[in-house]
Write a protein that holds these residues in place. Structure first.
Motif, PDB file in Angstrom:
ATOM      1  N   ALA A 256       0.875  -1.181   0.000  1.00 10.25           N
ATOM      2  CA  ALA A 256       0.000   0.000   0.000  1.00 10.25           C
ATOM      3  C   ALA A 256       0.910   1.227   0.000  1.00 10.25           C
ATOM      4  CB  ALA A 256      -0.898  -0.012   1.225  1.00 10.25           C
ATOM      5  N   LYS A 257       0.998   1.900  -1.142  1.00 10.06           N
ATOM      6  CA  LYS A 257       1.917   3.045  -1.246  1.00 10.06           C
ATOM      7  C   LYS A 257       1.194   4.337  -0.878  1.00 10.06           C
ATOM      8  CE  LYS A 257       4.717   0.814  -4.806  1.00 10.06           C
ATOM      9  NZ  LYS A 257       4.744   0.605  -6.261  1.00 10.06           N
ATOM     10  N   VAL A 258       0.914   4.464   0.400  1.00 12.22           N
ATOM     11  CA  VAL A 258       0.158   5.624   0.890  1.00 12.22           C
ATOM     12  C   VAL A 258       1.092   6.837   0.958  1.00 12.22           C
ATOM     13  CG1 VAL A 258      -1.375   6.434   2.729  1.00 12.22           C
ATOM     14  CG2 VAL A 258      -1.007   3.970   2.407  1.00 12.22           C
ATOM     15  N   PRO A 259       0.730   7.974   0.337  1.00 13.93           N
ATOM     16  CA  PRO A 259       1.582   9.156   0.486  1.00 13.93           C
ATOM     17  C   PRO A 259       1.720   9.516   1.966  1.00 13.93           C
ATOM     18  CG  PRO A 259      -0.049   9.510  -1.246  1.00 13.93           C
ATOM     19  CD  PRO A 259      -0.431   8.236  -0.533  1.00 13.93           C
ATOM     20  N   ALA A 260       2.981   9.605   2.427  1.00  9.51           N
ATOM     21  CA  ALA A 260       3.215   9.868   3.851  1.00  9.51           C
ATOM     22  C   ALA A 260       3.127  11.357   4.161  1.00  9.51           C
ATOM     23  CB  ALA A 260       4.585   9.313   4.256  1.00  9.51           C
ATOM     24  N   THR A 261       3.415  12.185   3.174  1.00 11.84           N
ATOM     25  CA  THR A 261       3.337  13.630   3.377  1.00 11.84           C
ATOM     26  C   THR A 261       2.314  14.206   2.404  1.00 11.84           C
ATOM     27  OG1 THR A 261       5.106  13.954   1.792  1.00 11.84           O
ATOM     28  CG2 THR A 261       5.744  13.835   4.114  1.00 11.84           C
ATOM     29  N   VAL A 262       1.904  15.441   2.661  1.00  9.43           N
ATOM     30  CA  VAL A 262       0.831  16.048   1.873  1.00  9.43           C
ATOM     31  C   VAL A 262       1.314  17.373   1.278  1.00  9.43           C
ATOM     32  CG1 VAL A 262      -1.485  17.059   2.008  1.00  9.43           C
ATOM     33  CG2 VAL A 262      -0.961  14.956   3.262  1.00  9.43           C
ATOM     34  N   ASP A 263       1.263  17.500  -0.043  1.00 11.68           N
ATOM     35  CA  ASP A 263       1.617  18.771  -0.703  1.00 11.68           C
ATOM     36  C   ASP A 263       0.397  19.683  -0.830  1.00 11.68           C
ATOM     37  OD1 ASP A 263       4.244  17.852  -1.107  1.00 11.68           O
ATOM     38  OD2 ASP A 263       3.626  16.769  -2.912  1.00 11.68           O
TER      39      ASP A 263
ATOM     40  N   PHE B 220      -5.827   8.816  11.537  1.00 12.85           N
ATOM     41  CA  PHE B 220      -5.650   8.327  10.170  1.00 12.85           C
ATOM     42  C   PHE B 220      -4.866   7.021  10.134  1.00 12.85           C
ATOM     43  CE2 PHE B 220      -5.979  12.568   7.589  1.00 12.85           C
ATOM     44  CZ  PHE B 220      -7.315  12.655   7.954  1.00 12.85           C
ATOM     45  N   ASN B 221      -5.261   6.154   9.213  1.00 14.29           N
ATOM     46  CA  ASN B 221      -4.518   4.917   8.956  1.00 14.29           C
ATOM     47  C   ASN B 221      -3.638   5.165   7.737  1.00 14.29           C
ATOM     48  OD1 ASN B 221      -3.575   2.415   8.238  1.00 14.29           O
ATOM     49  ND2 ASN B 221      -5.593   1.454   7.994  1.00 14.29           N
ATOM     50  N   LEU B 222      -2.326   5.253   7.958  1.00 17.86           N
ATOM     51  CA  LEU B 222      -1.407   5.477   6.837  1.00 17.86           C
ATOM     52  C   LEU B 222      -0.627   4.199   6.517  1.00 17.86           C
ATOM     53  CD1 LEU B 222      -0.052   9.035   7.816  1.00 17.86           C
ATOM     54  CD2 LEU B 222      -1.948   8.462   6.278  1.00 17.86           C
ATOM     55  N   VAL B 223      -1.049   3.074   7.134  1.00 20.58           N
ATOM     56  CA  VAL B 223      -0.322   1.806   6.949  1.00 20.58           C
ATOM     57  C   VAL B 223      -1.021   0.917   5.921  1.00 20.58           C
ATOM     58  CG1 VAL B 223       0.520  -0.283   8.100  1.00 20.58           C
ATOM     59  CG2 VAL B 223       0.589   1.924   9.290  1.00 20.58           C
ATOM     60  N   ASP B 224      -2.262   0.567   6.186  1.00 16.63           N
ATOM     61  CA  ASP B 224      -2.962  -0.343   5.265  1.00 16.63           C
ATOM     62  C   ASP B 224      -4.393   0.119   4.979  1.00 16.63           C
ATOM     63  OD1 ASP B 224      -4.075  -0.844   7.723  1.00 16.63           O
ATOM     64  OD2 ASP B 224      -3.786  -3.024   7.654  1.00 16.63           O
ATOM     65  N   PRO B 225      -4.582   1.433   4.692  1.00 22.64           N
ATOM     66  CA  PRO B 225      -5.943   1.874   4.372  1.00 22.64           C
ATOM     67  C   PRO B 225      -6.393   1.242   3.062  1.00 22.64           C
ATOM     68  CG  PRO B 225      -4.367   3.582   3.794  1.00 22.64           C
ATOM     69  CD  PRO B 225      -3.591   2.492   4.486  1.00 22.64           C
TER      70      PRO B 225
ATOM     71  N   VAL C  51      -7.843   7.222   4.079  1.00 28.61           N
ATOM     72  CA  VAL C  51      -7.051   7.241   5.311  1.00 28.61           C
ATOM     73  C   VAL C  51      -7.872   7.524   6.564  1.00 28.61           C
ATOM     74  CG1 VAL C  51      -4.894   7.786   4.113  1.00 28.61           C
ATOM     75  CG2 VAL C  51      -6.333   9.661   4.962  1.00 28.61           C
ATOM     76  N   GLY C  52      -9.074   8.073   6.392  1.00 27.51           N
ATOM     77  CA  GLY C  52      -9.866   8.363   7.585  1.00 27.51           C
ATOM     78  C   GLY C  52     -11.318   8.617   7.248  1.00 27.51           C
ATOM     79  N   ARG C  53     -12.127   8.580   8.286  1.00 26.22           N
ATOM     80  CA  ARG C  53     -13.565   8.684   8.087  1.00 26.22           C
ATOM     81  C   ARG C  53     -14.173   9.014   9.435  1.00 26.22           C
ATOM     82  NH1 ARG C  53     -17.709   4.757   8.501  1.00 26.22           N
ATOM     83  NH2 ARG C  53     -19.168   4.937   6.779  1.00 26.22           N
ATOM     84  N   GLY C  54     -15.198   9.854   9.459  1.00 32.57           N
ATOM     85  CA  GLY C  54     -15.794  10.172  10.751  1.00 32.57           C
ATOM     86  C   GLY C  54     -17.178  10.768  10.593  1.00 32.57           C
ATOM     87  N   VAL C  55     -17.870  10.925  11.726  1.00 38.03           N
ATOM     88  CA  VAL C  55     -19.176  11.570  11.692  1.00 38.03           C
ATOM     89  C   VAL C  55     -19.009  13.031  12.111  1.00 38.03           C
ATOM     90  CG1 VAL C  55     -20.572   9.500  12.060  1.00 38.03           C
ATOM     91  CG2 VAL C  55     -19.703  10.775  14.033  1.00 38.03           C
ATOM     92  N   GLY C  56     -19.964  13.858  11.716  1.00 39.11           N
ATOM     93  CA  GLY C  56     -19.919  15.278  12.052  1.00 39.11           C
ATOM     94  C   GLY C  56     -18.941  16.014  11.150  1.00 39.11           C
ATOM     95  N   ASN C  57     -18.403  17.123  11.679  1.00 42.33           N
ATOM     96  CA  ASN C  57     -17.502  17.958  10.888  1.00 42.33           C
ATOM     97  C   ASN C  57     -16.059  17.509  11.076  1.00 42.33           C
ATOM     98  OD1 ASN C  57     -19.659  19.578  10.055  1.00 42.33           O
ATOM     99  ND2 ASN C  57     -19.523  20.801  11.933  1.00 42.33           N
ATOM    100  N   TYR C  58     -15.330  17.486   9.970  1.00 36.57           N
ATOM    101  CA  TYR C  58     -13.900  17.183  10.011  1.00 36.57           C
ATOM    102  C   TYR C  58     -13.190  18.261  10.827  1.00 36.57           C
ATOM    103  CZ  TYR C  58      -9.088  16.753   8.340  1.00 36.57           C
ATOM    104  OH  TYR C  58      -7.738  16.613   8.254  1.00 36.57           O
TER     105      TYR C  58
END
Ligand code: C2O
Length: 559
Positions: free
Chosen positions: A348-355, A488-493, A472-479
């Protein structure tokens, strides 16, 4: 005996040998043409590919090049999208009308030419203009390269199951009527499994029509399930049997066993089913999931049959109860159980950083409309922009640097921050525009998709063209940008191309923009796309030799 063994040899030569090769070019011809079908005790003419509903399955292997000549014999403009095929540098073959191409006009044709790189699994193709995909759709089966086994026990047999919706009336008329009135379109009259509603009360002919899967005791089957419905998430169950999920959207998963699947429109799920029961007939159900009380859905359950070899079609059938329509916990528990396989071979090549960190609100709104039934019309938007289709294709405008077709100022954040998931109307009239978000080649993008409750909260199956992304993530209400990322799951999402944004909640995805071109992002509820819940990314070329969009093919249709 002799006849049947030579028949088997012929089958081997004509069907299996080509599949054993790889890196080859496969030619398909899709004739888009009208054909009459009888369903629900009434007959109507529908647009089809090659006269089939669902359409033909396209088989290929990872590494193959596929050439599909699409010939338009109907009186509508047509395009075909290869949903989930990454189209690396070949955006010209992606298919969404006015995004990557002008439509194929009546009497015209176009050859979609693409290579299946680094993907294997179940995907699908569908018309990508107006509501034609209601009947113009079918499966894509990408087998692994030869000598590469599945990362799960080999099945005895593979079966494609296409879930869809059926309207008694013409679907183009259904959406046109809705656009004129400003109101929601009629819901479908049935769900279908491989083109059939199954045993429905009040219409005996469809009982005979239902799809039957013949199984042998103790054997293992790979079901390739596709939700091709226009507007509805579907639960899927097989009475008396457990299902082991092994792949979604052509990405392998950690296997997990469940009795109920959830597929949003656009999603595919591969499961193993072991024929553990000794004998008998077992019902298969596809039923709607909708947890917003404000939204009408077709509440009919489509059925099919799993039938053991030693049973007859008249023997009693074991039934199962589909989950209630509003079964949010069933839906959430399925979604939360999905993980990428993340093995050495399939990391799972999850981007570790965010541009680029983006927050997109997705939802419905109401705009004034003098000619509409209520003096207003339902619209849909992303970050308060209701997307307007151009009259020429965005990809051409991008490639040829044509000005005046789109702007690249799509807002990366909501223009006004508010309690997104709170209920009740707000004075938020949407803007319209053909605005794109520009991303440099290879940038990593995090996109939080936030549902809004402006009319009422509702889940939205969001599909991104040209990429797979990690959820990588999911939730109820406002982010909450401060606290939400800590979970966030950055290992095996899960990796996929379409994700349901939960009703009154949010979903965060990440992808690396390594595919130059113009890529559509939209809700896969066709009604929401029609209302404007769509936008596009423009991803610039990189500097390297294989980092630029290829030139357009000569037969690319013009508008
Ligand atoms: Cu399956 Cu843009 O869609």
């Amino acid at each position: 005996m002799a006849a049947s063994s030579s028949l088997r040899a012929l089958i081997l030569v004509f069907f299996l040998l080509p599949l054993l090769a790889e890196g080859i070019t496969r030619h398909y011809k899709f004739n888009v043409a009208e054909k009459k079908f009888t369903r629900l005790c009434s007959t109507k003419s529908i647009a089809t590919v090659n006269g089939q509903f669902p359409g033909p399955t396209l088989y290929a292997r990872e590494g193959d090049t596929v050439l599909v000549k699409v010939v338009n014999h109907v009186h509508y403009n047509v395009t075909i999208h290869w949903h989930g095929v990454r189209q690396l540098r070949t955006g010209w073959a992606d298919g969404p009308a006015y995004i990557t191409q002008c439509p194929i006009q009546p009497g015209q044709n176009y050859v979609y030419n693409f290579t299946l790189t680094g993907q294997r699994g179940t995907l699908w193709w569908h018309a990508h203009i107006s509501w034609l995909r209601a009947t113009v759709h079918g499966a894509i089966v990408v087998l692994p390269k030869s000598n590469v086994p599945y990362p799960f026990p080999a099945p005895h047999k593979e079966v494609v199951l296409v879930l869809a919706e059926w309207w008694k009336s013409d679907t183009e008329a259904v959406i046109n009527e809705a656009l004129n009135s400003g109101l929601a379109p009629n819901v479908s009259d049935a769900h279908t499994i491989n083109g059939h509603a199954g045993p429905l009360s009040g219409c005996s002919s469809s009982a005979r029509d239902g799809f039957t899967l013949q199984v042998d005791k103790g054997k293992r089957y790979l079901l390739r399930i596709i939700n091709a419905a226009l507007n509805e998430d579907l639960f899927f169950k097989v009475a008396g049997h457990q299902l082991t999920v092994v792949e979604v959207d052509a990405a392998y998963t950690k296997p997990f066993t469940t009795d109920t699947l959830l597929l949003t429109p656009g999603q595919t799920t591969n499961v193993l089913l072991t024929a553990r029961q000794g004998a008998g007939r077992y019902i298969v159900t596809a039923s709607p999931f909708m947890d917003s009380p404000l939204v009408a859905v077709d509440n009919r359950t489509a059925t099919a049959t799993v039938q053991y070899a030693n049973s007859v079609s008249t023997s009693a059938i074991t039934t199962t109860k589909p989950p209630p329509q509003n079964a949010t916990p069933v839906a959430s528990s399925f979604t939360d159980s999905l993980r990428s396989l993340n093995s050495q071979q399939y990391p799972a090549k999850v981007p570790a950083t965010v541009d680029h960190s983006l927050l997109f609100t997705v939802g419905l709104g109401v705009n004034p409309c003098a000619t509409c039934a209520n003096g207003s019309r339902v619209v849909a938007d992303i970050n308060n922009v209701s997307f307007v289709m151009p009259t020429t294709a965005l990809l051409q405008a991008h490639y040829f640097n044509a000005s005046g077709v789109f702007t690249d100022d799509f807002p990366g954040q909501p223009p006004i921050a508010f309690n997104y998931t709170g209920s009740g109307p707000r004075n938020l009239q949407t803007m319209s525009g053909t605005r794109l978000y520009r991303v440099p080649y290879n940038a990593s993008v995090q996109l939080v998709l936030q549902d809004t409750g402006i009319i009422g909260p509702e889940n939205h199956p969001i599909h991104l063209h040209g990429y797979n992304f990690f959820v990588v993530g999911r939730g109820v209400g406002n982010y909450d940008p401060k606290s939400s990322p800590s979970n966030f799951n950055l290992v095996d999402p899960i990796e996929r191309n379409t994700i349901g944004v939960p009703s009154g909640g949010w979903t965060a995805i990440r992808f690396r923009a390594d595919n130059p071109g113009v890529w559509f992002l939209h809700c896969h509820f066709e009604v929401h796309t029609t209302w404007g819940l769509k936008m596009a990314f423009v991803v610039d070329d990189g500097e390297g030799p294989n980092q630029s969009l290829l030139p357009p093919p000569n037969d690319l249709p013009s508008c």
